[in-house]
Design an enzyme around this catalytic site. Structure first.
Site, PDB file in Angstrom:
ATOM      1  N   ASN A  10       0.788  -1.060  -0.017  1.00 62.36           N
ATOM      2  CA  ASN A  10      -0.059   0.140   0.117  1.00 62.36           C
ATOM      3  C   ASN A  10       1.014   1.266  -0.141  1.00 62.36           C
ATOM      4  OD1 ASN A  10      -1.947   2.183   0.475  1.00 62.36           O
ATOM      5  ND2 ASN A  10      -2.577   1.262   2.498  1.00 62.36           N
ATOM      6  N   ARG A  94      -2.958  -2.248  -3.038  1.00 60.93           N
ATOM      7  CA  ARG A  94      -4.041  -1.143  -2.851  1.00 60.93           C
ATOM      8  C   ARG A  94      -3.916  -0.178  -3.950  1.00 60.93           C
ATOM      9  NH1 ARG A  94      -5.657   1.977   2.282  1.00 60.93           N
ATOM     10  NH2 ARG A  94      -7.759   3.030   1.457  1.00 60.93           N
ATOM     11  N   HIS A 182     -12.614   4.155   0.089  1.00 61.94           N
ATOM     12  CA  HIS A 182     -12.648   3.166   1.103  1.00 61.94           C
ATOM     13  C   HIS A 182     -13.179   1.710   0.979  1.00 61.94           C
ATOM     14  CE1 HIS A 182     -11.839   6.985   3.751  1.00 61.94           C
ATOM     15  NE2 HIS A 182     -10.735   6.119   3.588  1.00 61.94           N
ATOM     16  N   ARG A 242      -8.565  17.310   5.252  1.00 62.83           N
ATOM     17  CA  ARG A 242      -9.586  17.448   4.164  1.00 62.83           C
ATOM     18  C   ARG A 242     -10.919  18.190   4.740  1.00 62.83           C
ATOM     19  NH1 ARG A 242      -9.189  11.571   1.571  1.00 62.83           N
ATOM     20  NH2 ARG A 242      -7.276  11.290   2.877  1.00 62.83           N
ATOM     21  N   GLU A 380      -7.920  -3.760   5.754  1.00 65.57           N
ATOM     22  CA  GLU A 380      -7.992  -3.703   4.263  1.00 65.57           C
ATOM     23  C   GLU A 380      -6.992  -4.727   3.934  1.00 65.57           C
ATOM     24  OE1 GLU A 380      -7.770   0.430   5.603  1.00 65.57           O
ATOM     25  OE2 GLU A 380      -8.690   0.951   3.757  1.00 65.57           O
TER      26      GLU A 380
END
Ligand code: ADP
Length: 407
Positions: A10, A94, A182, A242, A380
């Site tokens: 990742n 990923r 996600h 963000r 994940e």
């Protein structure tokens, strides 16, 4: 398929996280996990075993790990030394964006790689780094099977109404859509619910992935119906740096009246806003919760307020809610934030079980709560490892069935 190892990778702009999984048992077993931070500046390799004990902590000169491909080489060398004699079966990556084309994991060959490169403009801050890792493995080990797993893929089950903006239709046709992100986390949660929370697994569930990046997803029967992130990972609820949803008029004003360039706007929206921008202190929820400065409190209040508002909106999409699931760094670890969000959802019929929440038990609402709330740790990496293992096993099987020539 022979027993062996699956490497999960990742990548970020200056970091590479990796996990190693062992095949052979009924389920994949995680072995080591590690990361290289500070690529190109102050590279540092850290590796932990499956129990969380540190195996390696080592700094490198910036000239030794200048870019992601050097980081991949470093991980490869370390793994070869450490797992000598064992075979690496595949690498799973990923990849943030699968566009409209990729709605499931895919083995990366040359045409797929080219297609993924074409998606760079849709995710310019993430996709190039994800692809750099794939390219680096292809260059050194061209025969190594590599599988791309997408953050957008799980949301391709969105109904069309959740996929569009009210722009002229040609914009939709040229890719201006609500992709959602996600997805690997939500897919993991959807797969875990039948064991963890069977009473809601087939119902209407809102999952709150609250990490540095944060979003909500509405699930019906384990399938994504809508999510708070859209075309980019900027929309929806506020995050570490963000802002979440913002009136596009603000951006027009900043560009038109204040002359902000797209690069300056990008920095504002991705790096300087959210919890950090509002508090002026930190993007780290732990620090804000410990800080009594008014703007630290305001940032936390806004985070909770916007999440509660979006839960209401997704509840309307689902026509009601059976359960709310908390996951990722804040969702899994912050009893305070969970309590505040569940409190704000009292109108939906949610009643917190304070002790269960404090102990991060799987179910954190009372037995008579009309809507239940849960804490389910996401994974994940395991999702990527499972996809990678399943795909290469299928390809191997197809090869065997067709006498050697895979379809
Ligand atoms: P990433 O998106 O980087 O994987 P994580 O899922 O690790 O992010 O979440 C990081 C966030 O989780 C940070 O804001 C961090 O402060 C927060 N966090 C972790 N532990 C706690 C805790 N005990 N209380 C509050 N926030 C926490």
């Amino acid at each position: 398929m022979n027993n062996g190892l699956i490497l999960v990778v990742n990548t970020g702009s200056s970091s590479l996280k990796f996990s190693l999984f062992r095949t052979g048992g009924d389920v994949l077993q995680q072995d080591v996990r590690g990361q290289i931070d500070g690529v190109g500046s102050q590279p540092r390799l850290m590796v932990k075993d499956h129990a969380g004990s540190t195996l390696v902590e080592r700094d490198f000169a910036d000239t030794e790990v200048r870019e992601i491909k050097d980081a991949i080489a470093l991980v490869g060398t370390w793994l070869r030394d450490q797992f000598e004699g064992e075979s690496l079966l595949a690498v799973g990556h990923r990849v943030v964006h699968g566009g409209t084309e990729f709605s499931r994991p895919v083995r990366v060959d040359a045409p797929v790689f080219n297609a993924l490169e074409k998606l760079i403009p849709l995710a310019p801050l993430h996709q190039p780094h994800n692809l750099a890792a794939i390219r680096a493995v292809r260059e050194t080990q061209p025969e190594m099977p590599q599988v791309a797993c997408f953050d957008t893929a799980f949301h391709r089950s969105h109904p069309q109404l959740a996929d569009i903006y009210a722009l002229p239709w040609e914009y939709y046709e040229t890719g201006i859509r609500r992709y959602g992100f996600h997805g690997l986390s939500y897919e993991y949660i959807a797969a875990a619910l039948p064991q963890t929370a069977p009473e809601i697994a087939n119902g209407r569930v809102i999952v709150a992935h609250l990490g540095s990046g944060a979003s909500l997803c509405a699930l019906r029967d384990g399938k994504s119906q809508d999510s708070t992130m859209g075309f980019s990972p900027l929309d929806g609820i506020p995050m570490g740096t963000r802002p979440g949803g913002i009136d596009p008029g603000v951006l027009l004003y900043l560009a038109g009246q204040r002359g902000m360039s797209s690069a300056a706007l990008e920095k504002l929206l991705y790096k300087d806003s959210g919890l950090l921008g509002l508090s002026g202190l930190s993007n780290d929820m732990r620090m804000l919760l410990e800080n009594h400065a008014p703007r630290a409190q305001l940032a936390v209040d806004y985070f909770v307020h916007r999440i509660a508002k979006e839960i209401g909106s997704l509840a309307a999409v689902l026509g009601g809610v059976d359960g709310l699931v908390f996951t990722a760094g804040i969702g899994e670890n912050s009893a305070v934030i969970r309590a505040r969000i569940v409190g704000a959802c009292a109108w939906l019929g949610m009643t917190l079980a304070a002790d269960a929440n404090q102990n991060s038990e799987p179910c954190i609402t009372t037995a008579d709560s009309m809507v239940s709330a849960w804490v389910v740790p996401t994974n994940e990496e395991l999702m990527i490892a499972n996809h990678t293992h399943a795909l290469i096993t299928r390809i191997q099987q197809a090869k065997t069935d067709t006498g050697g020539s895979a379809p």
